[in-house]
Design a protein around this motif. Structure first.
Motif, PDB file in Angstrom:
ATOM      1  N   ARG A 112       0.627  -1.072  -0.094  1.00 42.88           N
ATOM      2  CA  ARG A 112      -0.023  -0.084  -0.228  1.00 42.88           C
ATOM      3  C   ARG A 112       1.188   1.467  -0.098  1.00 42.88           C
ATOM      4  N   LEU A 113       1.668   1.544   0.613  1.00 45.91           N
ATOM      5  CA  LEU A 113       3.299   2.067   0.683  1.00 45.91           C
ATOM      6  C   LEU A 113       3.560   2.729  -0.418  1.00 45.91           C
ATOM      7  N   LYS A 114       3.930   2.108  -1.074  1.00 46.98           N
ATOM      8  CA  LYS A 114       4.117   1.564  -2.509  1.00 46.98           C
ATOM      9  C   LYS A 114       4.078   2.005  -3.281  1.00 46.98           C
ATOM     10  N   SER A 115       2.444   1.640  -3.489  1.00 50.42           N
ATOM     11  CA  SER A 115       1.135   2.395  -4.406  1.00 50.42           C
ATOM     12  C   SER A 115       1.210   3.711  -4.005  1.00 50.42           C
ATOM     13  N   LEU A 116       1.235   4.267  -2.846  1.00 51.75           N
ATOM     14  CA  LEU A 116       1.257   5.588  -3.158  1.00 51.75           C
ATOM     15  C   LEU A 116       2.627   6.255  -2.843  1.00 51.75           C
ATOM     16  N   GLY A 117       3.929   5.628  -3.032  1.00 48.59           N
ATOM     17  CA  GLY A 117       4.606   6.172  -3.622  1.00 48.59           C
ATOM     18  C   GLY A 117       5.566   6.784  -2.182  1.00 48.59           C
ATOM     19  N   LEU A 118       5.438   6.718  -1.088  1.00 45.99           N
ATOM     20  CA  LEU A 118       6.204   5.958   0.108  1.00 45.99           C
ATOM     21  C   LEU A 118       6.722   4.774   0.852  1.00 45.99           C
ATOM     22  N   THR A 119       7.847   5.636   1.492  1.00 47.58           N
ATOM     23  CA  THR A 119       8.382   4.472   2.246  1.00 47.58           C
ATOM     24  C   THR A 119       7.596   3.335   2.399  1.00 47.58           C
ATOM     25  N   PRO A 120       8.339   1.823   2.295  1.00 48.51           N
ATOM     26  CA  PRO A 120       8.396   1.176   3.157  1.00 48.51           C
ATOM     27  C   PRO A 120       8.299   0.935   4.864  1.00 48.51           C
ATOM     28  N   GLN A 121       9.267   1.961   4.962  1.00 45.15           N
ATOM     29  CA  GLN A 121       9.676   1.983   6.427  1.00 45.15           C
ATOM     30  C   GLN A 121       8.928   2.540   6.641  1.00 45.15           C
ATOM     31  N   ALA A 122       8.037   3.411   6.442  1.00 47.37           N
ATOM     32  CA  ALA A 122       7.101   3.900   7.601  1.00 47.37           C
ATOM     33  C   ALA A 122       6.657   3.486   8.429  1.00 47.37           C
ATOM     34  N   SER A 123       6.176   4.397   9.435  1.00 49.32           N
ATOM     35  CA  SER A 123       5.039   3.578  11.103  1.00 49.32           C
ATOM     36  C   SER A 123       4.225   2.671  10.856  1.00 49.32           C
ATOM     37  N   TYR A 124       3.103   3.690   9.857  1.00 47.41           N
ATOM     38  CA  TYR A 124       2.368   2.169   9.665  1.00 47.41           C
ATOM     39  C   TYR A 124       2.531   0.974   8.412  1.00 47.41           C
ATOM     40  N   ALA A 125       4.033   0.433   8.380  1.00 48.73           N
ATOM     41  CA  ALA A 125       3.969  -0.890   7.979  1.00 48.73           C
ATOM     42  C   ALA A 125       5.368  -1.186   9.006  1.00 48.73           C
ATOM     43  N   LYS A 126       5.406  -0.947  10.194  1.00 41.76           N
ATOM     44  CA  LYS A 126       5.895  -1.757  11.513  1.00 41.76           C
ATOM     45  C   LYS A 126       5.266  -2.522  11.463  1.00 41.76           C
ATOM     46  N   TYR A 127       6.677  -3.981  12.097  1.00 41.48           N
ATOM     47  CA  TYR A 127       6.591  -5.296  12.555  1.00 41.48           C
ATOM     48  C   TYR A 127       5.417  -4.561  13.935  1.00 41.48           C
ATOM     49  N   GLU A 128       6.104  -3.735  14.254  1.00 40.62           N
ATOM     50  CA  GLU A 128       5.869  -3.643  15.422  1.00 40.62           C
ATOM     51  C   GLU A 128       4.575  -3.216  16.601  1.00 40.62           C
ATOM     52  N   ARG A 129       4.473  -1.735  15.396  1.00 43.40           N
ATOM     53  CA  ARG A 129       3.162  -1.035  15.290  1.00 43.40           C
ATOM     54  C   ARG A 129       2.175  -2.119  14.572  1.00 43.40           C
ATOM     55  N   ILE A 130       2.157  -2.910  14.222  1.00 45.27           N
ATOM     56  CA  ILE A 130       1.250  -3.794  13.272  1.00 45.27           C
ATOM     57  C   ILE A 130       0.062  -4.862  14.973  1.00 45.27           C
ATOM     58  N   LEU A 131       1.876  -5.151  16.014  1.00 47.26           N
ATOM     59  CA  LEU A 131       1.262  -6.045  17.148  1.00 47.26           C
ATOM     60  C   LEU A 131       0.738  -5.096  18.032  1.00 47.26           C
ATOM     61  N   PHE A 132       1.129  -4.465  17.714  1.00 46.65           N
ATOM     62  CA  PHE A 132       0.337  -3.108  18.573  1.00 46.65           C
ATOM     63  C   PHE A 132      -0.990  -2.472  18.444  1.00 46.65           C
ATOM     64  N   GLU A 133      -0.939  -2.594  17.060  1.00 45.26           N
ATOM     65  CA  GLU A 133      -2.908  -2.239  16.487  1.00 45.26           C
ATOM     66  C   GLU A 133      -3.657  -3.050  16.813  1.00 45.26           C
ATOM     67  N   LEU A 134      -3.174  -4.633  16.508  1.00 48.39           N
ATOM     68  CA  LEU A 134      -3.579  -5.796  16.831  1.00 48.39           C
ATOM     69  C   LEU A 134      -4.378  -6.125  17.727  1.00 48.39           C
ATOM     70  N   GLU A 135      -3.045  -5.925  18.605  1.00 50.87           N
ATOM     71  CA  GLU A 135      -3.871  -6.044  20.350  1.00 50.87           C
ATOM     72  C   GLU A 135      -4.483  -5.311  20.941  1.00 50.87           C
ATOM     73  N   PHE A 136      -4.563  -3.882  20.136  1.00 48.05           N
ATOM     74  CA  PHE A 136      -5.759  -2.961  20.675  1.00 48.05           C
ATOM     75  C   PHE A 136      -6.980  -3.495  20.224  1.00 48.05           C
ATOM     76  N   ALA A 137      -6.777  -3.359  19.267  1.00 49.32           N
ATOM     77  CA  ALA A 137      -8.244  -4.323  18.026  1.00 49.32           C
ATOM     78  C   ALA A 137      -8.836  -5.818  18.963  1.00 49.32           C
ATOM     79  N   ASP A 138      -8.097  -6.190  19.313  1.00 48.10           N
ATOM     80  CA  ASP A 138      -8.142  -7.922  19.583  1.00 48.10           C
ATOM     81  C   ASP A 138      -8.933  -7.240  21.661  1.00 48.10           C
TER      82      ASP A 138
END
Length: 272
Positions: free
Chosen positions: A210-236
């Motif tokens: 998704r970030l690549k399609s928007l012309g953004l760097t894949p290293q953005a916080s949005y795609a970081k593994y730690e961030r994803i785990l944090f979001e999934l835990e919150f949603a759970d």
């Protein structure tokens, strides 16, 4: 002449008939000066009063297709009191059928579209899904047939549109740790809420693309593994608090997930 004249189209159904007539008439004039504002599914006098006042304020007039005599009379009375010109498009024709053929009308709004009822319900559901997509207006949650919740990129929007084409009104809410879910979500019966989750590895890949399609760097916080785990835990935590069913959308096509949602809705007593 005013720069723009406004015509209100009022209906107890979709309002297509009245709008078509108004546009046909406007085409005989300089149509660039006319704005048509459609007010659909009017079923109470307060709504009529509001439209009359709005038309008076802008110096416009009202064309309407109201089937129930009580609403037709209310429109005529409020308009007369406010000095607003109104055109009853359906009333005289109904009266003609009654007078000439000695039959009483069914007085049911929307019968002209009865053969296409599925189509119009589908259109209404699609409009609903667009309006209440991505938590834009939490008031829509209380009117939805089902509410989908989950972190970003769990197919909430594609599923909402897919289900809308099945004539189901869907709202969806993104779960973000920095933002508390709307209060309306916790007012809903559990059977109206479905949680969506996903494998963190798959979500990581989806977000990077998704970030690549928007012309953004894949290293953005949005795609970081730690961030994803944090979001999934919150949603759970939110989903467990709600007690709603949860579907893991990992490696599932939208159609497959939608089929599971439809099954859950049927088991929950929804009419589909």
């Amino acid at each position: 002449m005013l720069e723009q004249q406004i015509v209100y189209v009022v209906s107890d159904s979709i309002g297509e008939t009245a709008e078509f007539v108004v546009r046909a008439a406007a085409s005989q004039f300089d149509s660039g000066h006319y704005e048509i504002r459609r007010v659909s599914y009017v079923d109470d006098e307060d709504s009529i009063k509001e439209v009359v006042l709005a038309a008076k304020e802008v110096g416009g007039f009202i064309a309407f297709t109201l089937i129930l005599p009580s609403l037709r009379n209310a429109m005529m009375d409020y308009a007369a009191a406010a000095g607003v010109h109104v055109v009853d498009i359906m009333g005289p024709m109904i009266d003609a059928f009654r007078t000439v053929y000695k039959q009483e009308p069914k007085l049911r709004p929307g019968l002209v579209h009865q053969l296409d009822e599925d189509y119009f319900r589908r259109v209404e559901a699609v409009e609903f899904a667009v309006k209440y997509d991505d938590g834009r207006d939490s008031r829509g949650l209380l009117r939805a047939d089902v509410v989908l919740i989950g972190v970003s990129r769990t197919s909430k929007t594609p599923l909402s549109m897919y289900l809308a084409h099945r004539r189901i009104k869907v709202a969806n809410v993104p779960l973000v740790p920095e933002s508390s879910p709307p209060d309306e979500l916790f007012q809903l019966p559990v059977k109206h809420i479905i949680g969506l989750t996903i494998n963190p590895d798959e979500l990581n890949l989806i977000r990077q693309e998704r970030l690549k399609s928007l012309g953004l760097t894949p290293q953005a916080s949005y795609a970081k593994y730690e961030r994803i785990l944090f979001e999934l835990e919150f949603a759970d935590k939110i989903m467990k608090r709600l007690g709603c069913p949860v579907i893991n959308v990992s490696n599932k096509a939208v159609e497959e997930t939608a089929s599971i949602i439809l099954d859950l809705m049927k088991r929950g007593g929804h009419t589909i």
